[in-house]
Design a protein around this motif. Structure first.
Motif, PDB file in Angstrom:
ATOM      1  N   ARG A 249     -16.894  68.993   8.989  1.00 35.34           N
ATOM      2  CA  ARG A 249     -17.780  70.128  10.078  1.00 35.34           C
ATOM      3  C   ARG A 249     -17.042  70.865  10.650  1.00 35.34           C
ATOM      4  NH1 ARG A 249     -22.884  68.074  14.372  1.00 35.34           N
ATOM      5  NH2 ARG A 249     -22.480  70.248  15.952  1.00 35.34           N
ATOM      6  N   VAL A 250     -15.667  70.220  11.204  1.00 34.14           N
ATOM      7  CA  VAL A 250     -15.427  72.085  12.012  1.00 34.14           C
ATOM      8  C   VAL A 250     -13.909  72.241  10.916  1.00 34.14           C
ATOM      9  CG1 VAL A 250     -13.333  71.916  13.628  1.00 34.14           C
ATOM     10  CG2 VAL A 250     -14.779  70.168  13.817  1.00 34.14           C
ATOM     11  N   ILE A 251     -13.238  71.803  10.073  1.00 39.94           N
ATOM     12  CA  ILE A 251     -12.573  72.710   9.120  1.00 39.94           C
ATOM     13  C   ILE A 251     -13.144  72.723   7.501  1.00 39.94           C
ATOM     14  CG2 ILE A 251     -10.735  71.967  10.796  1.00 39.94           C
ATOM     15  CD1 ILE A 251     -10.080  70.894   7.787  1.00 39.94           C
ATOM     16  N   GLY A 252     -13.999  72.349   7.422  1.00 36.76           N
ATOM     17  CA  GLY A 252     -14.964  72.719   5.592  1.00 36.76           C
ATOM     18  C   GLY A 252     -13.802  72.005   4.547  1.00 36.76           C
ATOM     19  N   PHE A 253     -13.520  72.596   4.130  1.00 39.39           N
ATOM     20  CA  PHE A 253     -12.247  71.334   2.741  1.00 39.39           C
ATOM     21  C   PHE A 253     -10.724  72.108   2.313  1.00 39.39           C
ATOM     22  CE2 PHE A 253     -16.298  70.256   1.548  1.00 39.39           C
ATOM     23  CZ  PHE A 253     -15.775  68.961   0.410  1.00 39.39           C
ATOM     24  N   LYS A 254     -10.611  72.283   3.784  1.00 37.59           N
ATOM     25  CA  LYS A 254      -9.403  73.358   4.090  1.00 37.59           C
ATOM     26  C   LYS A 254      -8.448  72.232   4.385  1.00 37.59           C
ATOM     27  CE  LYS A 254     -10.723  77.164   7.505  1.00 37.59           C
ATOM     28  NZ  LYS A 254     -11.564  76.802   7.316  1.00 37.59           N
ATOM     29  N   ARG A 255      -6.657  72.619   4.028  1.00 43.88           N
ATOM     30  CA  ARG A 255      -6.538  71.367   3.784  1.00 43.88           C
ATOM     31  C   ARG A 255      -5.554  70.755   5.669  1.00 43.88           C
ATOM     32  NH1 ARG A 255      -3.779  70.081  -1.131  1.00 43.88           N
ATOM     33  NH2 ARG A 255      -2.165  68.760  -0.476  1.00 43.88           N
ATOM     34  N   GLY A 256      -5.118  69.531   5.400  1.00 46.90           N
ATOM     35  CA  GLY A 256      -5.396  69.766   6.588  1.00 46.90           C
ATOM     36  C   GLY A 256      -3.441  70.354   6.804  1.00 46.90           C
ATOM     37  N   THR A 257      -3.974  70.100   8.540  1.00 49.90           N
ATOM     38  CA  THR A 257      -2.214  70.489   9.152  1.00 49.90           C
ATOM     39  C   THR A 257      -0.760  69.664   9.011  1.00 49.90           C
ATOM     40  OG1 THR A 257      -3.158  69.507  11.310  1.00 49.90           O
ATOM     41  CG2 THR A 257      -3.369  71.880  11.128  1.00 49.90           C
ATOM     42  N   GLY A 258      -1.664  68.705   8.428  1.00 52.39           N
ATOM     43  CA  GLY A 258      -0.572  67.638   8.110  1.00 52.39           C
ATOM     44  C   GLY A 258       0.089  68.298   6.548  1.00 52.39           C
ATOM     45  N   GLY A 259      -0.400  68.937   5.631  1.00 52.00           N
ATOM     46  CA  GLY A 259      -0.544  69.209   4.717  1.00 52.00           C
ATOM     47  C   GLY A 259      -1.364  68.085   3.375  1.00 52.00           C
ATOM     48  N   THR A 260      -1.795  67.116   4.096  1.00 47.30           N
ATOM     49  CA  THR A 260      -3.556  66.001   2.908  1.00 47.30           C
ATOM     50  C   THR A 260      -4.458  67.825   2.606  1.00 47.30           C
ATOM     51  OG1 THR A 260      -4.230  65.678   5.325  1.00 47.30           O
ATOM     52  CG2 THR A 260      -2.870  64.252   4.712  1.00 47.30           C
ATOM     53  N   GLY A 261      -5.023  67.205   1.278  1.00 44.55           N
ATOM     54  CA  GLY A 261      -6.051  67.485   1.492  1.00 44.55           C
ATOM     55  C   GLY A 261      -7.794  67.668   2.220  1.00 44.55           C
ATOM     56  N   GLY A 262      -6.779  67.081   3.827  1.00 45.48           N
ATOM     57  CA  GLY A 262      -7.978  67.270   4.544  1.00 45.48           C
ATOM     58  C   GLY A 262      -8.945  66.257   3.867  1.00 45.48           C
ATOM     59  N   VAL A 263     -10.651  66.684   4.016  1.00 47.58           N
ATOM     60  CA  VAL A 263     -11.694  65.982   3.694  1.00 47.58           C
ATOM     61  C   VAL A 263     -11.171  64.744   2.557  1.00 47.58           C
ATOM     62  CG1 VAL A 263     -13.802  65.983   3.363  1.00 47.58           C
ATOM     63  CG2 VAL A 263     -12.888  67.257   4.868  1.00 47.58           C
ATOM     64  N   ASN A 264     -11.402  65.947   1.184  1.00 47.68           N
ATOM     65  CA  ASN A 264     -10.626  64.688  -0.011  1.00 47.68           C
ATOM     66  C   ASN A 264     -10.102  64.092   0.309  1.00 47.68           C
ATOM     67  OD1 ASN A 264     -12.169  66.653  -1.365  1.00 47.68           O
ATOM     68  ND2 ASN A 264     -10.650  68.319  -1.769  1.00 47.68           N
ATOM     69  N   TYR A 265      -8.689  63.915   0.898  1.00 47.51           N
ATOM     70  CA  TYR A 265      -8.069  63.079   1.080  1.00 47.51           C
ATOM     71  C   TYR A 265      -8.784  61.828   2.214  1.00 47.51           C
ATOM     72  CZ  TYR A 265      -4.260  59.944   3.374  1.00 47.51           C
ATOM     73  OH  TYR A 265      -3.516  58.757   3.737  1.00 47.51           O
ATOM     74  N   LEU A 266      -8.899  62.010   2.914  1.00 47.48           N
ATOM     75  CA  LEU A 266     -10.431  61.366   3.610  1.00 47.48           C
ATOM     76  C   LEU A 266     -11.310  60.757   3.019  1.00 47.48           C
ATOM     77  CD1 LEU A 266     -10.145  63.036   7.078  1.00 47.48           C
ATOM     78  CD2 LEU A 266      -9.383  61.126   6.844  1.00 47.48           C
ATOM     79  N   LYS A 267     -11.717  61.209   1.958  1.00 46.35           N
ATOM     80  CA  LYS A 267     -12.939  60.677   1.271  1.00 46.35           C
ATOM     81  C   LYS A 267     -12.196  59.511   0.621  1.00 46.35           C
ATOM     82  CE  LYS A 267     -15.972  64.221   1.067  1.00 46.35           C
ATOM     83  NZ  LYS A 267     -16.982  65.095   0.827  1.00 46.35           N
ATOM     84  N   ARG A 268     -10.987  59.250  -0.323  1.00 45.45           N
ATOM     85  CA  ARG A 268     -10.453  59.035  -0.881  1.00 45.45           C
ATOM     86  C   ARG A 268     -10.513  57.545  -0.232  1.00 45.45           C
ATOM     87  NH1 ARG A 268      -5.242  60.922  -4.078  1.00 45.45           N
ATOM     88  NH2 ARG A 268      -5.100  58.818  -4.042  1.00 45.45           N
ATOM     89  N   MET A 269     -10.114  57.653   1.297  1.00 47.16           N
ATOM     90  CA  MET A 269      -9.361  56.198   2.408  1.00 47.16           C
ATOM     91  C   MET A 269     -11.074  55.898   2.947  1.00 47.16           C
ATOM     92  SD  MET A 269      -6.264  56.637   2.050  1.00 47.16           S
ATOM     93  CE  MET A 269      -6.223  57.392   0.791  1.00 47.16           C
ATOM     94  N   LEU A 270     -11.846  56.359   2.378  1.00 46.33           N
ATOM     95  CA  LEU A 270     -13.481  55.686   2.074  1.00 46.33           C
ATOM     96  C   LEU A 270     -13.350  54.326   1.722  1.00 46.33           C
ATOM     97  CD1 LEU A 270     -15.836  58.230   2.749  1.00 46.33           C
ATOM     98  CD2 LEU A 270     -15.057  56.936   4.496  1.00 46.33           C
ATOM     99  N   GLU A 271     -12.992  54.085   0.611  1.00 46.93           N
ATOM    100  CA  GLU A 271     -12.377  53.406  -0.733  1.00 46.93           C
ATOM    101  C   GLU A 271     -12.098  52.573  -0.530  1.00 46.93           C
ATOM    102  OE1 GLU A 271     -11.573  55.707  -4.471  1.00 46.93           O
ATOM    103  OE2 GLU A 271     -13.620  57.039  -3.857  1.00 46.93           O
TER     104      GLU A 271
END
Length: 285
Positions: A249-271
């Motif tokens: 909601r806040v940054i869309g699909f931009k990469r995270g400030t720490g260099g992760t894939g942002g939302v895509n990385y977090l979605k992987r963690m849901l698994e």
């Protein structure tokens, strides 16, 4: 509610008249006990934008709640090792409610719009919640152990030592499986596995937990332990999901400030499943 009230005659009420301590010269005060001078001056924005204060307090309070979660998880594990399951259940229930509080905090952060965040995002540099050593410690304590995640803390030998010490101990789920093993013999590959490695789901473990669920009255303590773990992971999963939706909601699909894939990385963690057999058995019961 405010402590201030008036007398029937309309005169301001003085708490001292009711015995309240009003003089704290040389005595312990509320602010002293909670170290409020230090706590309330720990918010140091790196920009002059309004919403950075929200962002800092959101993450600082989350770290405080995680501090308490670690305290409770450590105590619960110690109690289970001693065979004091009833006391551990109370602590595990508290941890679930801690994550309920952490979930509610996302509602506050979601009041920050993309424009609000963009105004100060550059001030964060490469800092990211991905680097929280307390969050990593919680994951390690629960059994989601990935040695690669030590690397973000390499600049802090003390934190690496803390995390490595955790990897040398049985996780909370390992301790639960030992309790299960006392009733249902589990394979050596489960009971005597390398504790520093991530846990892998086992058909034998699922079969044993299934027996518990088929006859809960006969195995009530194990049954309640299993449900306490599921209850906690339920809140933990919700926290992860709320994290994903807030970031999108806040940054869309931009990469995270720490260099992760942002939302895509977090979605992987849901698994990631913390206590996999406790979820899988529901399909076969």
């Amino acid at each position: 509610m405010s402590d201030s009230k008036t007398t029937p005659q309309g005169c301001p009420f003085n708490p001292a008249d009711d015995g309240a301590q009003m003089d704290f010269d040389g005595r312990m005060s509320y602010g002293d006990y909670l170290s409020l001078d230090m706590l309330l001056t720990a918010q140091k924005p790196w920009s002059d934008t309004h919403d950075e204060m929200l962002f800092i307090i959101q993450h600082q309070t989350s770290e405080l709640w995680m501090r308490l979660a670690i305290h409770e998880l450590q105590a619960a594990r110690a109690r289970l090792i001693k065979g004091e399951a009833r006391q551990a259940f109370k602590m595990l229930a508290r941890v679930a409610r801690i994550f309920e509080q952490l979930n509610s905090a996302w509602d506050v952060l979601r009041t920050m719009t993309p424009s609000d965040y963009t105004a100060f995002r550059d001030a964060l540099g490469q800092s990211s919640g991905f680097q929280s050593h307390q969050y990593r410690l919680i994951e390690f304590m629960l059994g989601n152990r990935n040695k690669a995640m030590l690397k973000p803390h390499a600049h802090r030998p003390d934190l690496v030592a803390l995390l490595e010490a955790e990897l040398a101990q049985p996780s909370l789920y390992d301790v639960a499986l030992r309790a299960l093993h006392a009733r249902f013999a589990l394979p050596d590959t489960v009971i005597n596995r390398d504790l520093s490695e991530a846990y892998q789901a086992s058909e034998a473990v699922e079969a044993a937990w299934s027996e518990v669920y088929r006859a809960p009255e006969a195995h009530w303590e194990l049954y309640e332990l299993a449900e306490k773990l599921v209850d906690f992971e339920d809140y933990f999963r919700r926290w992860r999901f709320n994290h994903v939706t807030t970031v999108e909601r806040v940054i869309g699909f931009k990469r995270g400030t720490g260099g992760t894939g942002g939302v895509n990385y977090l979605k992987r963690m849901l698994e990631v499943e913390l206590f996999p057999e406790l979820w899988h058995l529901r399909t076969t019961l």
